[in-house]
Design a protein around this motif. Structure first.
Motif, PDB file in Angstrom:
ATOM      1  N   SER A  93       0.841  -1.189   0.000  1.00  0.00           N
ATOM      2  CA  SER A  93       0.000   0.000   0.000  1.00  0.00           C
ATOM      3  C   SER A  93       0.877   1.240   0.000  1.00  0.00           C
ATOM      4  N   SER A  94       0.241   2.402  -0.153  1.00  0.00           N
ATOM      5  CA  SER A  94       0.956   3.677  -0.137  1.00  0.00           C
ATOM      6  C   SER A  94       0.068   4.736   0.500  1.00  0.00           C
ATOM      7  N   PHE A  95       0.657   5.872   0.790  1.00  0.00           N
ATOM      8  CA  PHE A  95      -0.048   6.982   1.412  1.00  0.00           C
ATOM      9  C   PHE A  95      -0.003   8.187   0.469  1.00  0.00           C
ATOM     10  N   PRO A  96      -0.946   9.109   0.550  1.00  0.00           N
ATOM     11  CA  PRO A  96      -2.123   9.122   1.417  1.00  0.00           C
ATOM     12  C   PRO A  96      -3.164   8.102   0.971  1.00  0.00           C
ATOM     13  N   GLY A  97      -4.017   7.684   1.897  1.00  0.00           N
ATOM     14  CA  GLY A  97      -4.964   6.616   1.651  1.00  0.00           C
ATOM     15  C   GLY A  97      -5.936   6.890   0.533  1.00  0.00           C
ATOM     16  N   GLU A  98      -6.392   8.144   0.393  1.00  0.00           N
ATOM     17  CA  GLU A  98      -7.376   8.450  -0.644  1.00  0.00           C
ATOM     18  C   GLU A  98      -6.761   8.480  -2.041  1.00  0.00           C
ATOM     19  N   GLN A  99      -5.412   8.375  -2.138  1.00  0.00           N
ATOM     20  CA  GLN A  99      -4.743   8.327  -3.440  1.00  0.00           C
ATOM     21  C   GLN A  99      -3.779   7.139  -3.513  1.00  0.00           C
ATOM     22  N   LEU A 101      -0.500 -35.449  -6.509  1.00  0.00           N
ATOM     23  CA  LEU A 101      -1.426 -34.403  -6.939  1.00  0.00           C
ATOM     24  C   LEU A 101      -1.303 -33.163  -6.065  1.00  0.00           C
ATOM     25  N   ASN A 102      -1.091 -32.018  -6.709  1.00  0.00           N
ATOM     26  CA  ASN A 102      -1.030 -30.728  -6.026  1.00  0.00           C
ATOM     27  C   ASN A 102      -2.096 -29.799  -6.594  1.00  0.00           C
ATOM     28  N   ILE A 103      -2.705 -29.010  -5.718  1.00  0.00           N
ATOM     29  CA  ILE A 103      -3.697 -28.014  -6.120  1.00  0.00           C
ATOM     30  C   ILE A 103      -3.309 -26.680  -5.490  1.00  0.00           C
ATOM     31  N   THR A 104      -3.341 -25.617  -6.293  1.00  0.00           N
ATOM     32  CA  THR A 104      -2.962 -24.285  -5.835  1.00  0.00           C
ATOM     33  C   THR A 104      -4.030 -23.277  -6.238  1.00  0.00           C
ATOM     34  N   GLY A 105      -4.355 -22.384  -5.326  1.00  0.00           N
ATOM     35  CA  GLY A 105      -5.277 -21.295  -5.614  1.00  0.00           C
ATOM     36  C   GLY A 105      -4.560 -19.958  -5.490  1.00  0.00           C
ATOM     37  N   LEU A 106      -4.834 -19.043  -6.408  1.00  0.00           N
ATOM     38  CA  LEU A 106      -4.180 -17.735  -6.441  1.00  0.00           C
ATOM     39  C   LEU A 106      -5.226 -16.635  -6.554  1.00  0.00           C
ATOM     40  N   PHE A 107      -5.069 -15.595  -5.732  1.00  0.00           N
ATOM     41  CA  PHE A 107      -5.913 -14.405  -5.800  1.00  0.00           C
ATOM     42  C   PHE A 107      -4.996 -13.185  -5.725  1.00  0.00           C
ATOM     43  N   ASP A 108      -5.065 -12.321  -6.725  1.00  0.00           N
ATOM     44  CA  ASP A 108      -4.187 -11.152  -6.810  1.00  0.00           C
ATOM     45  C   ASP A 108      -5.047  -9.953  -7.206  1.00  0.00           C
ATOM     46  N   TYR A 109      -5.115  -8.949  -6.337  1.00  0.00           N
ATOM     47  CA  TYR A 109      -6.013  -7.813  -6.576  1.00  0.00           C
ATOM     48  C   TYR A 109      -5.256  -6.498  -6.486  1.00  0.00           C
ATOM     49  N   LEU A 110      -5.359  -5.696  -7.525  1.00  0.00           N
ATOM     50  CA  LEU A 110      -4.770  -4.363  -7.580  1.00  0.00           C
ATOM     51  C   LEU A 110      -5.889  -3.330  -7.497  1.00  0.00           C
ATOM     52  N   TYR A 111      -5.700  -2.319  -6.655  1.00  0.00           N
ATOM     53  CA  TYR A 111      -6.653  -1.224  -6.597  1.00  0.00           C
ATOM     54  C   TYR A 111      -5.888   0.067  -6.354  1.00  0.00           C
ATOM     55  N   ASN A 112      -5.832   0.910  -7.381  1.00  0.00           N
ATOM     56  CA  ASN A 112      -5.030   2.123  -7.333  1.00  0.00           C
ATOM     57  C   ASN A 112      -5.911   3.340  -7.603  1.00  0.00           C
ATOM     58  N   ARG A 113      -5.988   4.214  -6.628  1.00  0.00           N
ATOM     59  CA  ARG A 113      -6.835   5.394  -6.765  1.00  0.00           C
ATOM     60  C   ARG A 113      -6.174   6.465  -7.618  1.00  0.00           C
ATOM     61  N   GLY A 114      -4.846   6.542  -7.593  1.00  0.00           N
ATOM     62  CA  GLY A 114      -4.128   7.463  -8.458  1.00  0.00           C
ATOM     63  C   GLY A 114      -3.774   8.770  -7.782  1.00  0.00           C
ATOM     64  N   ARG A 115      -2.583   9.285  -8.090  1.00  0.00           N
ATOM     65  CA  ARG A 115      -2.137  10.563  -7.552  1.00  0.00           C
ATOM     66  C   ARG A 115      -2.570  11.730  -8.438  1.00  0.00           C
ATOM     67  N   TYR A 116      -3.115  11.419  -9.617  1.00  0.00           N
ATOM     68  CA  TYR A 116      -3.601  12.448 -10.528  1.00  0.00           C
ATOM     69  C   TYR A 116      -5.075  12.208 -10.829  1.00  0.00           C
ATOM     70  N   MET A 117      -5.730  13.217 -11.337  1.00  0.00           N
ATOM     71  CA  MET A 117      -7.163  13.178 -11.579  1.00  0.00           C
ATOM     72  C   MET A 117      -7.527  12.138 -12.650  1.00  0.00           C
ATOM     73  N   ASN A 118      -8.663  11.453 -12.442  1.00  0.00           N
ATOM     74  CA  ASN A 118      -9.205  10.494 -13.421  1.00  0.00           C
ATOM     75  C   ASN A 118      -8.171   9.443 -13.828  1.00  0.00           C
TER      76      ASN A 118
END
Length: 653
Positions: A143-149, A166-183
């Motif tokens: 994560s990074s600061f400030p939280g709203e960006q 037998l091997n089984i693997t599950g993967l979950f990878d989530y990116l969420y970036n609000r951005g330091r610039y508008m839109n």
């Protein structure tokens, strides 16, 4: 508040663990490691009960890899820096990317619009297939600061064996970036369920992958003076600087199913382990291989209202409008392999294969109706390889399309690696050569959208490549040379339209990496690439790109490894490609130069037992640099100074 809570919980856990460890630890006589001393080896911290492999997609050839638990340089293990030391992007992790190093650029699929997302997209070749005696899981949070960006990434995976095979693997990878610039905000979701089966005669690798990326497009800053002349625009912060576009969204979604399986015929052989101990090993003679890959890709572009000032052409609507194109591929590969373990006399393996691929391309036509284009190609090929041996290994292969619209497309390639001792030091030599003749993919030639329409008939591209490297691991030195000649090269011109270069364009690149250690605690890591393009109007490249990392390392309480340092990225000035939001492609331009600006970050990196965590002050030099021209590409500045943090926690039971 959630960051404070997270830090408090983690600090409490760290203190408790340190206290427990320090009470149990006792100095060992004869040990070269004392309090505060850290060795210079890049040791791997992982349970011996976890084995990982990566595979080659076409035939499922597996190669052992180390599990990513190396404590050093955790702040640089992000998606962009792992892709290349110099990249063009809009400043946000998860946005479309193009490497500024020519030979770092990848093309993971045949879908034109997937390439800008290559650093984030997983294919079967990118997955690590595990074999574990105990369940193995990992939680990574950045994560990074400030939280709203902020930029955030949450990655979770769990791998376990149901039995020895037998091997089984599950993967979950989530990116969420609000951005330091508008839109500028974006998000990405990767979810996968995959696994492997290793039997005596039958073995298999399988994976299902769902990946979805969406991002707002702001078209870059409306005025670059907001960055280059901050004193005149002191009333603006990065998030309030005016941008070119509002209400514009783009995205890329891919779903794929991969299954590779092999049945081997052979015999059992008794192997002497010790004088009084033997074991029985199965020696494969002939293997029958089948690989199925089904993939569906979708590219989306939506405008709440069309900006006729930013876009030169508007073909259909000046109100809300959406463009969608899609690609479906079904590929079957059948192969017969003579294994090199059986061929003790000649010591090489042989593989012959036939591959059929059915492609379907979808887009809206001029009447706003869905139009499909079907294509089927069949290729044959063979491989001569030696993948085992301590002294040298090689792989020679070729294939050609014999049926279909891409008839005549071919590829011949070879690579060889040698390992020997010189001056009491180990040396690794590698060389590779390739010649490839390929037809343009469908969307290079045909595309129909609100802002761009093209219909082309391009000639086949011909690329010849030769490269090599020499590595001295004990001296932490690696040197490489790569040369490519591209005839009929396809690129996007200054109007952001696809075009084909006449004649040939040559690329020469020299790369080097050298790690220097000063005593027990200080180190300086260096990577550099010098590259030359014979035609900067077609393939513009910075002449020099550098990565440097100076740090101090030590160990506290004999259990907590600490790394304090400053890393930097730099490349020389050049006419960097611009970015077109409507197509998600990078195109050449000759008005604005980008570069000659170092981006430095200070960090504190820690490793405690199964846990890695860091704090990083990103772009620390922005506040005191007289040159404020910190752009990644024209009109798109890099993110300003920010604080980043991350944790990665492994569990082996």
């Amino acid at each position: 508040m959630r960051y404070i809570f997270f830090l408090l919980i983690f600090c409490c856990a760290s203190v408790c663990s340190l206290s427990a460890q320090s009470s149990r630890m006792r100095p060992q006589s004869g040990s070269s490691s004392s309090k505060g001393e850290v060795d210079n080896s890049k040791a791997n911290y992982v349970s011996p009960h976890v084995v990982a492999k990566k595979i080659e997609e076409r035939f499922g050839v597996a190669d052992s890899v180390t599990v990513d638990t190396i404590p050093r340089n955790f702040p640089d293990k992000n998606l962009l820096d792992s892709y290349s030391i110099a990249n063009a992007y809009n400043g946000n992790m998860g946005s479309p990317v193009q490497s500024k190093i020519f030979f770092d650029r990848t093309q993971k699929t045949n879908f034109l619009f997937s390439t800008p997302y290559d650093p984030y997209v997983y294919t079967a070749s990118d997955l690590s297939f595990y074999n574990t005696k105990t369940p193995y899981s990992n939680l990574t949070y950045l994560s990074s600061f400030p939280g709203e960006q902020s930029e955030e990434r949450t990655k979770i995976f769990l791998s376990m064996n149901t039995n020895k095979k037998l091997n089984i693997t599950g993967l979950f990878d989530y990116l969420y970036n609000r951005g330091r610039y508008m839109n500028q905000s974006n998000k990405g979701l990767i979810a996968s369920l995959y696994g492997s089966y290793s039997g005596k005669h039958y073995s298999a690798y399988g994976a299902f992958l769902y990946q979805n990326f969406s991002n707002y497009e702001n078209g870059g800053l409306a005025n670059t003076d907001y960055v280059t002349n901050p004193s005149a625009y002191s009333q603006y912060t990065s998030i309030t600087m005016p941008v070119n576009l509002t209400g514009v969204q783009a995205g890329y979604r891919t779903m794929s199913f991969f299954y590779n399986h092999k049945y081997s015929l052979g015999f059992n052989k008794v192997i002497v382990v010790k004088k009084d101990s033997t074991r029985e090993e199965f020696i494969p003679v002939t293997s029958f291989i089948h690989t199925l890959k089904v993939q569906r890709d979708v590219k989306r572009f939506h405008e709440a209202s069309v900006d006729t000032t930013f876009f030169a052409n508007t073909n259909f609507s000046k109100t809300a409008h959406s463009d969608t194109v899609a690609y479906l591929s079904v590929r079957n590969t059948f192969a017969v392999q003579m294994d090199e373990k059986f061929n003790r006399l000649l010591k090489f393996g042989l593989t012959a294969f036939i591959e059929n691929e059915v492609n379907r391309y979808m887009q809206l036509d001029q009447y706003d109706k869905i139009a499909y284009k079907w294509e089927q190609n069949t290729r044959v090929g063979g491989i001569l390889a030696k993948n085992e041996g301590r002294i040298y290994r090689y792989n020679l292969q070729g294939n050609i399309v014999i049926v279909g619209p891409k008839i005549g497309d071919f590829e011949l390639s070879g690579r060889v690696g040698g390992y020997f001792t010189l001056w009491k030091d180990s040396v690794a030599l590698k060389a590779m050569a390739r010649i490839r003749n390929t037809s343009a993919s469908y969307f290079w030639e045909h595309y129909y959208s609100n802002h761009f329409i093209w219909n082309n008939n391009f000639d086949k591209e011909l690329q010849t490549y030769i490269g090599g490297s020499i590595e001295l691991p004990k001296r932490h030195l690696k040197l490489g040379l790569q040369v490519a000649n591209n005839t009929n090269y396809l690129y996007f011109n200054e109007n952001a339209m696809p075009t084909q270069a006449s004649g040939s364009v040559q690329i020469v690149a020299l790369d080097a990496s050298l790690d220097l250690f000063f005593g027990k605690h200080f180190a300086l890591e260096n990577k550099g690439v010098y590259q030359v393009s014979s035609n900067q109007n077609v393939i513009p490249l910075p002449a020099l790109a550098l990565y440097n990392n100076l740090y101090y390392q030590t160990k506290l309480f004999n259990v907590l490894r600490v790394q304090l340092g400053v890393s930097s990225h730099f490349h020389t000035s050049y006419y960097a490609p611009a970015y077109m939001p409507a197509t998600g492609q990078f195109y050449v331009q000759s008005k604005t130069k980008i570069g000659n600006y170092p981006l430095a970050s200070a960090y504190a990196n820690f490793h405690l037992k199964k846990t890695r965590f860091f704090l990083e002050y990103y772009h620390v030099n922005q506040s005191f640099m007289p040159n404020q021209n910190y752009f990644s590409m024209p009109n798109y500045p890099m993110n300003p100074t920010t604080m980043k943090m991350g944790i990665s926690w492994n569990f082996y039971d």
